[in-house]
Design a protein around this motif. Structure first.
Motif, PDB file in Angstrom:
ATOM      1  N   SER A  50      30.377   7.799   8.621  1.00  0.00           N
ATOM      2  CA  SER A  50      29.204   8.299   9.341  1.00  0.00           C
ATOM      3  C   SER A  50      29.063   7.632  10.710  1.00  0.00           C
ATOM      4  O   SER A  50      28.725   8.286  11.693  1.00  0.00           O
ATOM      5  N   ILE A  51      29.311   6.332  10.759  1.00  0.00           N
ATOM      6  CA  ILE A  51      29.212   5.624  12.035  1.00  0.00           C
ATOM      7  C   ILE A  51      30.280   6.124  12.997  1.00  0.00           C
ATOM      8  O   ILE A  51      29.995   6.409  14.166  1.00  0.00           O
ATOM      9  N   LEU A  52      31.506   6.261  12.519  1.00  0.00           N
ATOM     10  CA  LEU A  52      32.578   6.764  13.384  1.00  0.00           C
ATOM     11  C   LEU A  52      32.288   8.184  13.860  1.00  0.00           C
ATOM     12  O   LEU A  52      32.502   8.515  15.026  1.00  0.00           O
ATOM     13  N   ASP A  53      31.785   9.028  12.974  1.00  0.00           N
ATOM     14  CA  ASP A  53      31.436  10.396  13.362  1.00  0.00           C
ATOM     15  C   ASP A  53      30.290  10.416  14.364  1.00  0.00           C
ATOM     16  O   ASP A  53      30.251  11.251  15.263  1.00  0.00           O
ATOM     17  N   GLY A  54      29.334   9.498  14.225  1.00  0.00           N
ATOM     18  CA  GLY A  54      28.221   9.418  15.160  1.00  0.00           C
ATOM     19  C   GLY A  54      28.658   8.980  16.549  1.00  0.00           C
ATOM     20  O   GLY A  54      28.071   9.380  17.552  1.00  0.00           O
ATOM     21  N   LEU A  55      29.697   8.151  16.619  1.00  0.00           N
ATOM     22  CA  LEU A  55      30.199   7.668  17.907  1.00  0.00           C
ATOM     23  C   LEU A  55      31.163   8.654  18.562  1.00  0.00           C
ATOM     24  O   LEU A  55      31.290   8.682  19.789  1.00  0.00           O
ATOM     25  N   ASN A  56      31.828   9.465  17.751  1.00  0.00           N
ATOM     26  CA  ASN A  56      32.857  10.374  18.244  1.00  0.00           C
ATOM     27  C   ASN A  56      32.295  11.439  19.191  1.00  0.00           C
ATOM     28  O   ASN A  56      31.323  12.113  18.875  1.00  0.00           O
ATOM     29  N   HIS A  57      32.915  11.576  20.350  1.00  0.00           N
ATOM     30  CA  HIS A  57      32.604  12.566  21.391  1.00  0.00           C
ATOM     31  C   HIS A  57      31.277  12.332  22.103  1.00  0.00           C
ATOM     32  O   HIS A  57      31.004  12.993  23.084  1.00  0.00           O
ATOM     33  N   ASN A  58      30.450  11.451  21.622  1.00  0.00           N
ATOM     34  CA  ASN A  58      29.166  11.209  22.263  1.00  0.00           C
ATOM     35  C   ASN A  58      29.123   9.837  22.916  1.00  0.00           C
ATOM     36  O   ASN A  58      28.669   9.693  24.039  1.00  0.00           O
ATOM     37  N   ILE A  59      29.576   8.830  22.200  1.00  0.00           N
ATOM     38  CA  ILE A  59      29.614   7.470  22.728  1.00  0.00           C
ATOM     39  C   ILE A  59      31.045   7.130  23.136  1.00  0.00           C
ATOM     40  O   ILE A  59      31.288   6.596  24.203  1.00  0.00           O
ATOM     41  N   LEU A  60      31.988   7.444  22.277  1.00  0.00           N
ATOM     42  CA  LEU A  60      33.417   7.319  22.592  1.00  0.00           C
ATOM     43  C   LEU A  60      33.950   8.707  22.891  1.00  0.00           C
ATOM     44  O   LEU A  60      33.523   9.676  22.270  1.00  0.00           O
ATOM     45  N   ARG A  61      34.862   8.816  23.835  1.00  0.00           N
ATOM     46  CA  ARG A  61      35.343  10.156  24.216  1.00  0.00           C
ATOM     47  C   ARG A  61      36.076  10.860  23.082  1.00  0.00           C
ATOM     48  O   ARG A  61      36.098  12.074  22.988  1.00  0.00           O
ATOM     49  N   ASP A  62      36.671  10.073  22.184  1.00  0.00           N
ATOM     50  CA  ASP A  62      37.396  10.645  21.057  1.00  0.00           C
ATOM     51  C   ASP A  62      37.613   9.539  20.028  1.00  0.00           C
ATOM     52  O   ASP A  62      37.806   8.384  20.394  1.00  0.00           O
ATOM     53  N   ASP A  63      37.613   9.875  18.751  1.00  0.00           N
ATOM     54  CA  ASP A  63      37.814   8.827  17.744  1.00  0.00           C
ATOM     55  C   ASP A  63      39.253   8.345  17.681  1.00  0.00           C
ATOM     56  O   ASP A  63      39.559   7.372  16.996  1.00  0.00           O
ATOM     57  N   SER A  64      40.159   8.990  18.425  1.00  0.00           N
ATOM     58  CA  SER A  64      41.542   8.512  18.459  1.00  0.00           C
ATOM     59  C   SER A  64      41.669   7.194  19.211  1.00  0.00           C
ATOM     60  O   SER A  64      42.684   6.512  19.095  1.00  0.00           O
TER      61      SER A  64
END
Length: 128
Positions: free
Chosen positions: A79-93
């Protein structure tokens, strides 16, 4: 300490009505809260989002009076990674490493068992 390396997987579960759902509403609300807290902090520091970082480590800390068996630590991490993905970090990669550290905190005698006080910390560490 739990460490997870590898490609993220989706979480499919069956709802109470028997239909398959990709994600629970509570999980999505939790992701939105994580995103809102990070967004407010970063904008308060006058940083542009999403962050333009190439490689990061995410460190998650959970302090709870609930046992480790009662906490879905993998789902908290997802959930934390999904919350950061594309919004806080440009991509979870860009997440090179992610770890979650659970600490048990003994419940006080007067503390409610229905609403335990859990603490969550999330750190984004730039690796290069």
């Amino acid at each position: 300490m739990f460490k997870i390396d590898g490609k993220p997987l989706s979480y499919t579960h069956v709802t109470k009505k028997g239909t398959k759902q990709l994600q629970a509403i509570e999980m999505m609300q939790f992701q939105n809260k994580i995103q809102s807290i990070f967004r407010a902090d970063l904008l308060g520091r006058q940083l542009s989002i999403p962050l333009n970082l190439n490689m990061v480590e995410i460190q998650i800390g959970v302090v709870s009076s609930r046992s480790v068996d009662d906490l879905p630590l993998l789902m908290i991490m997802k959930s934390i990674l999904d919350g950061l993905n594309h919004n806080i970090l440009r991509d979870d990669s860009v997440v090179y490493r992610c770890s979650i550290n659970y600490t048990y905190k003994k419940r006080l005698a007067r503390q409610s068992t229905r609403n335990p006080s859990d603490w969550l910390t999330v750190k984004i560490i730039h690796l290069n």
